[in-house]
Each structure stands twice: as structure tokens, then as C-alpha cells.
Write a protein that holds these residues in place. Sequence first.
Motif, PDB file in Angstrom:
ATOM      1  N   ARG A 297      28.108  34.037  35.545  1.00 38.52           N
ATOM      2  CA  ARG A 297      29.008  33.154  34.804  1.00 38.52           C
ATOM      3  C   ARG A 297      30.315  32.936  35.556  1.00 38.52           C
ATOM      4  O   ARG A 297      30.778  31.803  35.702  1.00 38.52           O
ATOM      5  N   GLN A 298      30.941  34.014  36.025  1.00 42.21           N
ATOM      6  CA  GLN A 298      32.186  33.860  36.759  1.00 42.21           C
ATOM      7  C   GLN A 298      32.559  35.174  37.442  1.00 42.21           C
ATOM      8  O   GLN A 298      32.001  36.242  37.141  1.00 42.21           O
ATOM      9  N   THR A 299      33.490  35.081  38.384  1.00 39.95           N
ATOM     10  CA  THR A 299      34.069  36.253  39.033  1.00 39.95           C
ATOM     11  C   THR A 299      35.472  36.452  38.481  1.00 39.95           C
ATOM     12  O   THR A 299      36.286  35.528  38.471  1.00 39.95           O
ATOM     13  N   ILE A 300      35.749  37.655  38.016  1.00 43.09           N
ATOM     14  CA  ILE A 300      37.023  37.968  37.366  1.00 43.09           C
ATOM     15  C   ILE A 300      37.863  38.816  38.305  1.00 43.09           C
ATOM     16  O   ILE A 300      37.404  39.848  38.803  1.00 43.09           O
ATOM     17  N   SER A 301      39.094  38.379  38.564  1.00 46.92           N
ATOM     18  CA  SER A 301      40.009  39.153  39.391  1.00 46.92           C
ATOM     19  C   SER A 301      40.825  40.082  38.507  1.00 46.92           C
ATOM     20  O   SER A 301      41.365  39.660  37.480  1.00 46.92           O
ATOM     21  N   ILE A 302      40.918  41.348  38.900  1.00 48.67           N
ATOM     22  CA  ILE A 302      41.686  42.324  38.103  1.00 48.67           C
ATOM     23  C   ILE A 302      42.868  42.866  38.901  1.00 48.67           C
ATOM     24  O   ILE A 302      43.421  43.909  38.575  1.00 48.67           O
ATOM     25  N   GLN A 303      43.291  42.154  39.916  1.00 44.84           N
ATOM     26  CA  GLN A 303      44.341  42.648  40.797  1.00 44.84           C
ATOM     27  C   GLN A 303      45.734  42.422  40.219  1.00 44.84           C
ATOM     28  O   GLN A 303      46.642  43.222  40.415  1.00 44.84           O
ATOM     29  N   GLN A 304      45.913  41.326  39.491  1.00 42.93           N
ATOM     30  CA  GLN A 304      47.260  40.943  39.076  1.00 42.93           C
ATOM     31  C   GLN A 304      47.846  41.914  38.061  1.00 42.93           C
ATOM     32  O   GLN A 304      47.249  42.205  37.026  1.00 42.93           O
ATOM     33  N   ARG A 305      49.017  42.450  38.385  1.00 44.96           N
ATOM     34  CA  ARG A 305      49.882  43.161  37.450  1.00 44.96           C
ATOM     35  C   ARG A 305      49.282  44.443  36.875  1.00 44.96           C
ATOM     36  O   ARG A 305      49.722  44.919  35.840  1.00 44.96           O
ATOM     37  N   LEU A 306      48.290  45.003  37.479  1.00 46.51           N
ATOM     38  CA  LEU A 306      47.770  46.279  36.995  1.00 46.51           C
ATOM     39  C   LEU A 306      48.719  47.396  37.407  1.00 46.51           C
ATOM     40  O   LEU A 306      49.241  47.393  38.529  1.00 46.51           O
ATOM     41  N   PRO A 307      48.972  48.367  36.542  1.00 47.42           N
ATOM     42  CA  PRO A 307      49.860  49.489  36.906  1.00 47.42           C
ATOM     43  C   PRO A 307      49.336  50.213  38.149  1.00 47.42           C
ATOM     44  O   PRO A 307      48.152  50.502  38.254  1.00 47.42           O
ATOM     45  N   GLU A 308      50.233  50.530  39.045  1.00 47.72           N
ATOM     46  CA  GLU A 308      49.828  51.101  40.321  1.00 47.72           C
ATOM     47  C   GLU A 308      49.644  52.609  40.270  1.00 47.72           C
ATOM     48  O   GLU A 308      49.132  53.200  41.220  1.00 47.72           O
ATOM     49  N   GLU A 309      50.066  53.270  39.171  1.00 50.62           N
ATOM     50  CA  GLU A 309      49.955  54.727  39.136  1.00 50.62           C
ATOM     51  C   GLU A 309      48.518  55.216  38.977  1.00 50.62           C
ATOM     52  O   GLU A 309      48.229  56.382  39.206  1.00 50.62           O
ATOM     53  N   GLU A 310      47.608  54.320  38.576  1.00 48.10           N
ATOM     54  CA  GLU A 310      46.201  54.695  38.468  1.00 48.10           C
ATOM     55  C   GLU A 310      45.450  54.192  39.704  1.00 48.10           C
ATOM     56  O   GLU A 310      45.558  53.010  40.059  1.00 48.10           O
ATOM     57  N   PRO A 311      44.680  55.045  40.370  1.00 47.52           N
ATOM     58  CA  PRO A 311      43.979  54.599  41.584  1.00 47.52           C
ATOM     59  C   PRO A 311      42.843  53.628  41.298  1.00 47.52           C
ATOM     60  O   PRO A 311      42.560  52.747  42.106  1.00 47.52           O
TER      61      PRO A 311
END
Length: 370
Positions: A297-311
Motif C-alpha cells: 500500500r505505501q512506505t511509511i517514514s518514521i524518521q521525522q521528530r522521533l526522540p533520539e534517546e531511544e536507539p
Amino acid sequence: MEPPPLALPNLAPDIILEILTRTSLKGIGRCRLISKDWNLITYGSSFMKQHQQRTKTLSGFFMQSKSETNLMPRFVSNNNLDTDSSNLSLRFLPGPVRIETATKQGILLCVHCYPKNRPKIPEYYYVCKPSTQEWCKIPNPKPRSNIIATGMVVLGSKPFRYKIVRFSTPTTTPSIGNYHCRCEIFYSKTCTWRQLKDVISLPQGNFFRFASAVSVFGTLYWLLTNDNNNVLAFNVATESWRVFELPFPLCNRKYFWYRKIVDYSGGLAMLCMISRTSTDMQLWVMEDLGTKVWSLRQTISIQQRLPEEEPYYFPHAFLSSDVLLLLGGHTAVLHNFETFSCNIVRLPLECGGQQQIFPIFSDLELVGLG
């Protein structure tokens, strides 16, 4: 001659939206079957937020740790992202509990959680509706083997009817050969459990994962663990089952590092990540439940604005057609991949580790559990 198909009223989009946002949850379910456009509208996050405000319904998810703790499951709301247990909790039940399974309508199956030094199989299950604090006890027959999976489906509302399905297997499983399961079913109309005569034999190398069942149109689905990642489908109405294979590339463990079946806009879907560090995931949707045809159906990007403290962050469930729940070690993120915005929930330290997620969409109407 068959009657002509029902013609939809020729109304302006604003008027249709005004009507739908004031319709009950049961009415919304019927509207989704009438029109593809209505189905698309009513699964959007903006619609769901407006509908929740106008009809006083609740949407969100219960979260509980996989580890053996006495912590009560926590509820997180889609709108205010409140983890305060006063928002919606299970404290009205007698004693600490853990959730065994849940339905999308907000009906939970819980079991009493005993301390670690008191290993005991509880005599009862609790079936409850947290939004109205209704609950009742049903028998929990002592299994002859290990319980490995549980699912639940609501069959009707007037009168309220449901079925519970649970699978169990012997304490010792063969290292070679098929994996055999027993299936027990509880029907609320008769308030009794019964065991199916036929033994469910999974293909060699197939096992249940630690994951909740996905319910779509009265069928429970589990993604099995094996080299090809097969799916077990159990039809609750006919009490029949089948295992079907996934197509390439969904079937290839070496192609996708992470796979999870989910409910997407009322249908069966799968979220796939190529690697642990990947910032993109693919959404595959089963277009036809009968022929088992899947499409990307689609490719979802999860890069934007995610907290950086979790690897790492892993997808767990869709809370609307455009909002995806991601979990890190101590952070829950509601990621809107259409607006590229994120709402973040910091989890208490004791809630770390692998989590079980139970999405619910519930009204405030009594169903008659007591």
C-alpha cells in the motif's frame, strides 16, 4: 429479481461529515460497510478526534509489560496522551489483573495476577468493559497443557454475545514433526467451555509468537514463527481454521527483519522493516480475504521528530488510518505519517521491556455484563 443496490443520499461532503461525526460507534461500523468513501473518512485521525469529542467515546490502547510484575495495565488516550490511571483504568476489578486478550469494542478478558511466590491458576476470568466499569466472572478451567494463545470476538450487541478462543499445547513439544494444539471455546450464551474434537496440527517448525490476535470480520489471525512466516486464521462463527502461506517478499525472513500483522482500517495488514536501523517501513494490505491477495500500500517514514534517546522504535498498531503507535524502551510515540507530527508519551521506568498493546474504541453504553 434482486433489489437494486441502496443509493446513497446526494448530500454535500460537509453535511455527510457533520452527520457521521455525531453517529454512534455501532452506526459508524454500519456506515463503513455502505461506502468506501465513508470507510476512508471514518478511519482518519481528524475524523476520529472530532467524533470522540461529539459522542463521548474513548479511543486509545492498554499497555502491559511482558515481564511477571504486579503492575496494573496502563491506558493511553489517543487525544490527550494521558497515562493517568484515573482516565481509564482496571482498578474497579477485584485485585491486580493482567489482560489476556481484548476486542476493538473495548471488551477485555483479564485474569487475576498472583504474586510470584504464589504460583496459581486463577479459578475465574474477568470479562469487563472499562469505559462503563461493567464486569463479570466466567470459569477458567484448568488447562491440561500450556496456554499459548487467546483471542476474543464480539458476536452481537442485543443481546450481548461473545466467544473466547484459547489454544494450548503439551508441556513438551516435539523437536521434529508437526506442532499439535488443542482448542477450547467459551460461548457467553451458554456460559460454558468446550474443547474441539479435532487437534490443530501446525506445519513443521510453526509456533505461536508472543503477540495478540488480530480480529477482522469475525476471524482471528496469528502470525506464526517459522522460516516462511505463515498465518493461522480461525473463523469464530464456523469454528474452523486454516494456515496459509504469505507471498514473496512477506514470507522471506531474510528480506524483512521485522514483521507484524495489524488491523488497518478494518482490514488485515502487515508492517515490515528491512533492518533494525531502518527509518522506513512497508505497509502491506490483504486486498481479498478469500483469495489471500496482498499488495504494497505505501512506505511509511518514521524518521521525522522521533526522540533520539531511544536507539530503536518498533511499530505496534494503527490507531487510525494515518497514526501509527511506535514503542521504544521507555517511550511511546503516536506518529502521524501524513502530517509528519509526533505525540510522545514518557513511560515509567518500571514499564520498560517488551510490551503488549491492546487498542480499543469504546462507547459509554452498558452492554449487560453484570
